[in-house]
Design a protein around this motif. Sequence first.
Motif, mmCIF file in Angstrom:
data_model
loop_
_atom_site.group_PDB
_atom_site.id
_atom_site.type_symbol
_atom_site.label_atom_id
_atom_site.label_comp_id
_atom_site.label_asym_id
_atom_site.label_seq_id
_atom_site.Cartn_x
_atom_site.Cartn_y
_atom_site.Cartn_z
ATOM 1 N N ARG A 1 -65.849 -13.688 27.948
ATOM 2 C CA ARG A 1 -64.408 -13.631 27.645
ATOM 3 C C ARG A 1 -63.629 -12.912 28.746
ATOM 4 O O ARG A 1 -62.661 -12.212 28.478
ATOM 5 N N LEU A 2 -64.047 -13.110 29.997
ATOM 6 C CA LEU A 2 -63.285 -12.577 31.122
ATOM 7 C C LEU A 2 -62.177 -13.547 31.539
ATOM 8 O O LEU A 2 -61.250 -13.151 32.248
ATOM 9 N N ILE A 3 -62.292 -14.793 31.105
ATOM 10 C CA ILE A 3 -61.303 -15.821 31.430
ATOM 11 C C ILE A 3 -60.515 -16.166 30.176
ATOM 12 O O ILE A 3 -61.098 -16.560 29.158
ATOM 13 N N ILE A 4 -59.190 -16.013 30.236
ATOM 14 C CA ILE A 4 -58.363 -16.469 29.113
ATOM 15 C C ILE A 4 -58.297 -17.977 29.119
ATOM 16 O O ILE A 4 -58.387 -18.619 28.083
ATOM 17 N N GLY A 5 -58.148 -18.574 30.298
ATOM 18 C CA GLY A 5 -58.347 -20.015 30.441
ATOM 19 C C GLY A 5 -57.154 -20.879 30.134
ATOM 20 O O GLY A 5 -56.240 -21.013 30.943
ATOM 21 N N PHE A 6 -57.143 -21.482 28.946
ATOM 22 C CA PHE A 6 -56.146 -22.491 28.593
ATOM 23 C C PHE A 6 -54.878 -21.817 28.070
ATOM 24 O O PHE A 6 -54.669 -21.706 26.858
ATOM 25 N N PHE B 1 -54.232 -8.039 35.858
ATOM 26 C CA PHE B 1 -54.374 -9.463 36.180
ATOM 27 C C PHE B 1 -55.128 -10.179 35.067
ATOM 28 O O PHE B 1 -55.781 -9.553 34.221
ATOM 29 N N LEU B 2 -55.011 -11.500 35.069
ATOM 30 C CA LEU B 2 -55.782 -12.342 34.149
ATOM 31 C C LEU B 2 -56.123 -13.641 34.844
ATOM 32 O O LEU B 2 -55.538 -14.004 35.867
ATOM 33 N N GLY C 1 -59.295 -26.190 38.784
ATOM 34 C CA GLY C 1 -58.897 -24.993 39.494
ATOM 35 C C GLY C 1 -58.710 -23.828 38.543
ATOM 36 O O GLY C 1 -58.343 -24.017 37.379
ATOM 37 N N ILE C 2 -58.967 -22.621 39.030
ATOM 38 C CA ILE C 2 -58.716 -21.421 38.238
ATOM 39 C C ILE C 2 -57.855 -20.482 39.071
ATOM 40 O O ILE C 2 -58.127 -20.247 40.252
ATOM 41 N N SER C 3 -56.804 -19.982 38.466
ATOM 42 C CA SER C 3 -55.840 -19.155 39.178
ATOM 43 C C SER C 3 -55.850 -17.733 38.633
ATOM 44 O O SER C 3 -56.249 -17.491 37.491
ATOM 45 N N ILE C 4 -55.417 -16.799 39.486
ATOM 46 C CA ILE C 4 -55.299 -15.395 39.097
ATOM 47 C C ILE C 4 -53.828 -15.023 39.087
ATOM 48 O O ILE C 4 -53.134 -15.184 40.101
ATOM 49 N N ALA C 5 -53.362 -14.567 37.957
ATOM 50 C CA ALA C 5 -51.997 -14.038 37.852
ATOM 51 C C ALA C 5 -52.096 -12.518 37.766
ATOM 52 O O ALA C 5 -52.936 -11.984 37.040
#
Length: 800
Positions: free
Chosen positions: A544-549, A567-568, A578-582
């Motif tokens: 659960r390190l990626i919130i994802g959708f 960040f998330l 692709g996976i992005s970091i905000a």
Amino acid sequence: MTNSKMSLWSLVSDMPPGRFSDLFEEFPHDLRCFLGDWLEAQPWEFISNISDSFCAVLAARLLSAMVEMLHDLANKNGSPGPILQLTANLENRYRREPLKLVEAVKRILREERAAIQEKFQHVPLFVHRQREELMFEFNLQRLQYRVQEIQALQERLEMNNSNTRVSLQLKMLDPQFPMQEKLHTSSLQNLQTLFLNTISELEEAKKAVLARLMIWKRQQQLAGNGTPFDEDLSPLQKRFERLVDICFQLRLQLVASGAELQSSLQERLDSVANALIKNSFLVDKQPPQVLKTQTKFQATVRFLLGPQLLKHPHTSFMVTADIVTEKQARELATSSSGGVFCESSGEIVNNTAPLETNATSNACCALFKSMLLKKIKRCDRKSTESVTEEKCAVLFSATVCLGPNKINFHLQALSLPIVVIVHGNQDNNAKATILWDNAFAAANRIPFVVAERVSWDDMCETLNQKFMAEVQTTKGLLKEHYFFLAQKIFGDSGASPEEFQKRPVSWSQFNKEILPGRGFTFWQWFEGVLDLTKKYLKEYWSDRLIIGFISKQYVFSCLSTAPVGTFLLRFSDSEIGGISIAYVTCFQDGSTQVENIQPFTAKQLSMRSLADCVLDLLQLQILYPDRPKHEAFKRHCNAEAPRKSNYVPAKLKITVDLPSTFPAQSIQPQVDSMSNPNMNLGMHSDPPYDPSLMITPPRHMSPSGNTVYGSPQLQSEVTYSYSLGNASPLGQMDPYPMPPDVDMSDICMQNENTPMYATDLHMLPNQIVMPEMISPPSDEELALLLHSEQDLNRYSQDPA
């Protein structure tokens, strides 16, 4: 609660005893505790007809079995007295009326199920499965009892016939001797009624076993989307074998009864036997549902009744595989004659296999180990349909001879729908067709009709199951994920989650219509996320390190009030795979802003893991909502020791582009590779967090999601050694040869949608790095250089 080994008793034993206090007047609570799971594993619920002799016999058998079990428990117990006393009371109370025991136990089990339903808001799946198994077992035992009744009545009729012949002879000697014709007529009528009732019960049992087979086939199809599936066919095989055995016993009794009953009942009995034989031929292991031509594939066909009907030694029967179109499959399914298929719509190499019984597993199968679809004949399609929407199937067929009369049976089994492709770029859309068909096909449908629209809830369940199966994780999608997916597929960011639940989603919205402002469909985007996650992000998602959708608006709502450096991780909704970091950044004036780093794709993550990328970026400090990044990602970072090589080691590192107009002090200082021992392990120890250092480009994201991306760079920290004896400042220098395993074309990508990568040369003590540019010497300087080696260093860059 879906574990088949669970029981009602294991769930209700934890409930307060007072919950069932009024249930145990006729059946003591201690007995319920002693008997535990055994009590609910008996068919009490189906013993209801008091006038049926079978129900009375079964109730008496259950009482005897209960007493025997309690005696065994008493013998194993150190203090058998209380158990024996309860057993004696049970026998005294119900010996003459065992059906009253049945009613008492039924009330207890009924109340326990109601309590479980009240607690969990539904009846567990294992309860439904157990009930279905008990009902079938009850019906089977009743059929076996009926066969015994018929046999006993047949024997009485034969005795009556003998008595009638004797009485006829005595009548001839003594006209006053009474005849037994009325008794014979009554017995014959009873026999006919018993046959009719038994065959009717057999037909119901056949429907039940075919329904159970249909459930197995439906579960097999859902397994194509990743749904858990118990593929063991042994329990079903036993059901088929026991019913066919009863068919044969009834047939023998029917033949023995004479011609008076055969004509009216034989046809119904044969119909049951034929249905069981033909339906027991099925596809055990399905061929691939996305099938590429010129590619080998496998499949297995099983004949459930083979071990019983094809007794050794027998002729080796061959099974043949043919490719059929959807139209041909529909014709075969709707044909009442069950004719032999004669026209294939393609060519399958190695399409025959023998039907053989394995003595160990008691399974009669035909194994197709190396089939290959050489070519396919495409059928006519609608103008709106693509080739990846065209469904076909593999038809397996065999002709077997059964029984002493060598009766031929033509057996056919149709595979699940297949989409045939000729190129890998068709794979994605073919998978969409199969996913939709597997998820939303109705039982006993006409091949291969499927709904054009389905509920959004059903779609969510399908996407969740597919995601967990592909990624191989137990962590599924959450409510906020479904909300974002609904916004994306419906192109509506204004509706509420409750409104989306009421909307149907169409096949066209799923994988035909291009998403607004994008160049791909919903499924193409979702499948890209699946592929990226299962290859590079499985562990991060499972932790659960990626919130994802989630949408950019949701990101803004999460991070707008978060501390600088928070960040998330979210999947890009503008890029496939692709996976992005905000993250939250701070400007020199003290204001904060949410920035989005350009998405990482499989290409970048194949070179450097997500954990290492996160640890590289000093702007990132706290994983939303409040978890330090080193604590969250430490177990995922690359801790492999460097491999032995003749090359000087090089390491890639992620950075984020900063504009040249920024002052030097606004950029985070990089940690010296020699002073940080973790550099050799691909790890970085960030300096203490300082908000004043979290300066990033003034690129703004508004709640509407308009974002200018910061561009991550992949840097190479490299140490190169040069020898002055092999290089002349007067001539052209050859470039330093790169190691063969480093492809600079993959590293230095100059694309606006792809991160740019740079190569930094870092010096180590006692090493000389050649300058990037050397000014050509004048004629005077050239003359001096030719006579003096002392001034060579004038034209080399001072390392200090």
